[in-house]
Scaffold this motif. Sequence first.
Motif, PDB file in Angstrom:
ATOM      1  N   ALA A 274      -3.291  68.069  59.095  1.00 37.23           N
ATOM      2  CA  ALA A 274      -2.278  68.639  58.203  1.00 37.23           C
ATOM      3  C   ALA A 274      -2.079  70.118  58.476  1.00 37.23           C
ATOM      4  O   ALA A 274      -3.040  70.847  58.739  1.00 37.23           O
ATOM      5  CB  ALA A 274      -2.682  68.429  56.754  1.00 37.23           C
ATOM      6  N   PRO A 275      -0.845  70.600  58.394  1.00 41.44           N
ATOM      7  CA  PRO A 275      -0.597  72.039  58.585  1.00 41.44           C
ATOM      8  C   PRO A 275      -0.970  72.825  57.343  1.00 41.44           C
ATOM      9  O   PRO A 275      -1.134  72.273  56.248  1.00 41.44           O
ATOM     10  CB  PRO A 275       0.923  72.079  58.816  1.00 41.44           C
ATOM     11  CG  PRO A 275       1.436  70.923  58.012  1.00 41.44           C
ATOM     12  CD  PRO A 275       0.383  69.844  58.128  1.00 41.44           C
ATOM     13  N   CYS A 276      -1.089  74.128  57.501  1.00 45.43           N
ATOM     14  CA  CYS A 276      -1.241  75.030  56.356  1.00 45.43           C
ATOM     15  C   CYS A 276       0.155  75.485  55.947  1.00 45.43           C
ATOM     16  O   CYS A 276       0.863  76.113  56.746  1.00 45.43           O
ATOM     17  CB  CYS A 276      -2.105  76.230  56.724  1.00 45.43           C
ATOM     18  SG  CYS A 276      -3.823  75.811  57.076  1.00 45.43           S
ATOM     19  N   LEU A 277       0.547  75.147  54.735  1.00 47.10           N
ATOM     20  CA  LEU A 277       1.898  75.453  54.270  1.00 47.10           C
ATOM     21  C   LEU A 277       1.874  76.589  53.260  1.00 47.10           C
ATOM     22  O   LEU A 277       1.049  76.596  52.341  1.00 47.10           O
ATOM     23  CB  LEU A 277       2.538  74.217  53.632  1.00 47.10           C
ATOM     24  CG  LEU A 277       2.710  72.978  54.524  1.00 47.10           C
ATOM     25  CD1 LEU A 277       3.349  71.853  53.716  1.00 47.10           C
ATOM     26  CD2 LEU A 277       3.563  73.305  55.743  1.00 47.10           C
ATOM     27  N   ASP A 278       2.785  77.538  53.430  1.00 45.35           N
ATOM     28  CA  ASP A 278       2.974  78.602  52.460  1.00 45.35           C
ATOM     29  C   ASP A 278       4.194  78.300  51.608  1.00 45.35           C
ATOM     30  O   ASP A 278       5.061  77.501  51.998  1.00 45.35           O
ATOM     31  CB  ASP A 278       3.181  79.942  53.168  1.00 45.35           C
ATOM     32  CG  ASP A 278       1.926  80.387  53.922  1.00 45.35           C
ATOM     33  OD1 ASP A 278       0.824  80.170  53.403  1.00 45.35           O
ATOM     34  OD2 ASP A 278       2.078  80.931  55.041  1.00 45.35           O
ATOM     35  N   LEU A 279       4.282  78.936  50.458  1.00 41.61           N
ATOM     36  CA  LEU A 279       5.487  78.811  49.653  1.00 41.61           C
ATOM     37  C   LEU A 279       6.684  79.298  50.459  1.00 41.61           C
ATOM     38  O   LEU A 279       6.604  80.274  51.209  1.00 41.61           O
ATOM     39  CB  LEU A 279       5.369  79.622  48.367  1.00 41.61           C
ATOM     40  CG  LEU A 279       4.401  79.086  47.302  1.00 41.61           C
ATOM     41  CD1 LEU A 279       4.327  80.068  46.140  1.00 41.61           C
ATOM     42  CD2 LEU A 279       4.828  77.721  46.813  1.00 41.61           C
ATOM     43  N   LYS A 280       7.796  78.592  50.301  1.00 43.70           N
ATOM     44  CA  LYS A 280       9.012  78.974  51.014  1.00 43.70           C
ATOM     45  C   LYS A 280       9.464  80.375  50.593  1.00 43.70           C
ATOM     46  O   LYS A 280       9.422  80.735  49.417  1.00 43.70           O
ATOM     47  CB  LYS A 280      10.129  77.967  50.702  1.00 43.70           C
ATOM     48  CG  LYS A 280      11.334  78.052  51.600  1.00 43.70           C
ATOM     49  CD  LYS A 280      11.059  77.418  52.945  1.00 43.70           C
ATOM     50  CE  LYS A 280      12.323  77.291  53.777  1.00 43.70           C
ATOM     51  NZ  LYS A 280      12.078  76.574  55.028  1.00 43.70           N
ATOM     52  N   LYS A 281       9.899  81.156  51.580  1.00 44.78           N
ATOM     53  CA  LYS A 281      10.414  82.494  51.300  1.00 44.78           C
ATOM     54  C   LYS A 281      11.822  82.630  51.860  1.00 44.78           C
ATOM     55  O   LYS A 281      12.149  82.036  52.893  1.00 44.78           O
ATOM     56  CB  LYS A 281       9.507  83.563  51.909  1.00 44.78           C
ATOM     57  CG  LYS A 281       8.112  83.612  51.292  1.00 44.78           C
ATOM     58  CD  LYS A 281       7.256  84.709  51.914  1.00 44.78           C
ATOM     59  CE  LYS A 281       5.873  84.747  51.284  1.00 44.78           C
ATOM     60  NZ  LYS A 281       5.022  85.801  51.872  1.00 44.78           N
ATOM     61  N   ALA A 282      12.642  83.381  51.163  1.00 42.05           N
ATOM     62  CA  ALA A 282      13.996  83.665  51.634  1.00 42.05           C
ATOM     63  C   ALA A 282      14.241  85.154  51.476  1.00 42.05           C
ATOM     64  O   ALA A 282      14.168  85.691  50.361  1.00 42.05           O
ATOM     65  CB  ALA A 282      15.025  82.856  50.849  1.00 42.05           C
ATOM     66  N   HIS A 283      14.515  85.823  52.566  1.00 44.21           N
ATOM     67  CA  HIS A 283      14.666  87.283  52.552  1.00 44.21           C
ATOM     68  C   HIS A 283      16.141  87.662  52.379  1.00 44.21           C
ATOM     69  O   HIS A 283      17.040  87.005  52.901  1.00 44.21           O
ATOM     70  CB  HIS A 283      14.134  87.877  53.853  1.00 44.21           C
ATOM     71  CG  HIS A 283      12.702  87.539  54.121  1.00 44.21           C
ATOM     72  ND1 HIS A 283      11.654  88.140  53.450  1.00 44.21           N
ATOM     73  CD2 HIS A 283      12.136  86.636  54.973  1.00 44.21           C
ATOM     74  CE1 HIS A 283      10.519  87.643  53.877  1.00 44.21           C
ATOM     75  NE2 HIS A 283      10.781  86.727  54.801  1.00 44.21           N
ATOM     76  N   PHE A 284      16.380  88.705  51.618  1.00 43.98           N
ATOM     77  CA  PHE A 284      17.721  89.280  51.503  1.00 43.98           C
ATOM     78  C   PHE A 284      17.586  90.790  51.588  1.00 43.98           C
ATOM     79  O   PHE A 284      16.471  91.315  51.741  1.00 43.98           O
ATOM     80  CB  PHE A 284      18.421  88.821  50.217  1.00 43.98           C
ATOM     81  CG  PHE A 284      17.716  89.193  48.935  1.00 43.98           C
ATOM     82  CD1 PHE A 284      18.101  90.308  48.206  1.00 43.98           C
ATOM     83  CD2 PHE A 284      16.658  88.426  48.468  1.00 43.98           C
ATOM     84  CE1 PHE A 284      17.450  90.655  47.026  1.00 43.98           C
ATOM     85  CE2 PHE A 284      16.003  88.767  47.282  1.00 43.98           C
ATOM     86  CZ  PHE A 284      16.400  89.880  46.566  1.00 43.98           C
ATOM     87  N   SER A 285      18.693  91.495  51.518  1.00 44.03           N
ATOM     88  CA  SER A 285      18.681  92.924  51.855  1.00 44.03           C
ATOM     89  C   SER A 285      17.781  93.750  50.947  1.00 44.03           C
ATOM     90  O   SER A 285      17.237  94.775  51.365  1.00 44.03           O
ATOM     91  CB  SER A 285      20.103  93.486  51.813  1.00 44.03           C
ATOM     92  OG  SER A 285      20.679  93.313  50.532  1.00 44.03           O
ATOM     93  N   HIS A 286      17.597  93.317  49.687  1.00 42.58           N
ATOM     94  CA  HIS A 286      16.823  94.124  48.737  1.00 42.58           C
ATOM     95  C   HIS A 286      15.461  93.540  48.419  1.00 42.58           C
ATOM     96  O   HIS A 286      14.750  94.071  47.560  1.00 42.58           O
ATOM     97  CB  HIS A 286      17.613  94.294  47.433  1.00 42.58           C
ATOM     98  CG  HIS A 286      18.975  94.885  47.625  1.00 42.58           C
ATOM     99  ND1 HIS A 286      19.171  96.117  48.189  1.00 42.58           N
ATOM    100  CD2 HIS A 286      20.207  94.394  47.346  1.00 42.58           C
ATOM    101  CE1 HIS A 286      20.473  96.373  48.237  1.00 42.58           C
ATOM    102  NE2 HIS A 286      21.115  95.336  47.741  1.00 42.58           N
ATOM    103  N   GLY A 287      15.091  92.431  49.054  1.00 41.31           N
ATOM    104  CA  GLY A 287      13.797  91.857  48.718  1.00 41.31           C
ATOM    105  C   GLY A 287      13.614  90.448  49.258  1.00 41.31           C
ATOM    106  O   GLY A 287      14.255  90.056  50.245  1.00 41.31           O
TER     107      GLY A 287
END
Length: 334
Positions: A274-287
Amino acid sequence: MAKNIQFALLGFGQIGKKHAQFIKNCPNAELIAIIESNLNQIPAENSIPVYDSLDSFFAKGNNADVVDVCTPNFLHAKNSLEVLEHGCHVLCEKPMGLTKAECEKVIDKSLKKGKSVFVVMQNRYSATALWLKSLMEEMILGKIYLVQTNCYWNRDQRYYSGSEWKGDVKKDGGVLFTQFSHFVDMLYWCFGEMHSFHSTFENYNHPYLPHFEDTGSVQFHFANGGMGILNFSTAVWDKNLESSITVIAEKGSLKIGGQYMEKIEYCHIQHYTAPCLDLKKAHFSHGTYVGNDAHHFLSIQNVVETLQGRSSISTNAMEGLKVVEMIESMYCNK
């Protein structure tokens, strides 16, 4: 350079306010209007033009590439039809409608108008969902024997008080539509269509909501083979307890769980680590958005990228209809 995709937001309640921020923070997206009948919902610092109805928005000669439908459940299909009639694409919060017939009308109108209908099923963007989908596509698990989904949440009087539609079966549809349609979609997306439903529902802890269930169990079979069980409750005391999917299959077993199905709790599969999964992240210009906020943001981003020709619809109208059709069948076969 591709032009910005212009959004008008229909409905400025709890989820509408979130969508407004996601649109504002999404590259190549522009929020040009808020449409809300209850003007008390609009904060004093708002700088976006506000209209009290779809009719008033269009009567002023306005238009948008997309109208984001965040109204109560019973208005989703009606509002989508109105938006399509004016030649705009639709982004519709789940559920797409409360009946299959409603959804069919929306699809028919979208085809006649040549416009797209995007349905918000943001859990498809979670790391665990994408992992489970990849296991199925690559047939790593072999034949599926049993899939058990447990959704144990808190929705007490704090949630229902003050709402004109939540808990009203004709307007809300029931907890399978409002709380747990994302998990029906997950089952459909990963394992395929379901049939032969047998359901049991009870209302244990919400006596102020007549004709409304808060606990249930649904048994079914998958068209691709194997059987499933969906257990759910909104009668959990104080806070959410669990959202999980357990899979028993020919070549192994797994469980993804946590409060929001965000982690791998068990994985034992033949010739597989099994892989090690992190919480999904989505980047935008301010954070950066993390977890469920990231999933919602990516749903908005998918609309923009699809209309700019850089992607395809993550959850289309036909998929939205199938989820509604299966939930209808769950309620009819009790």
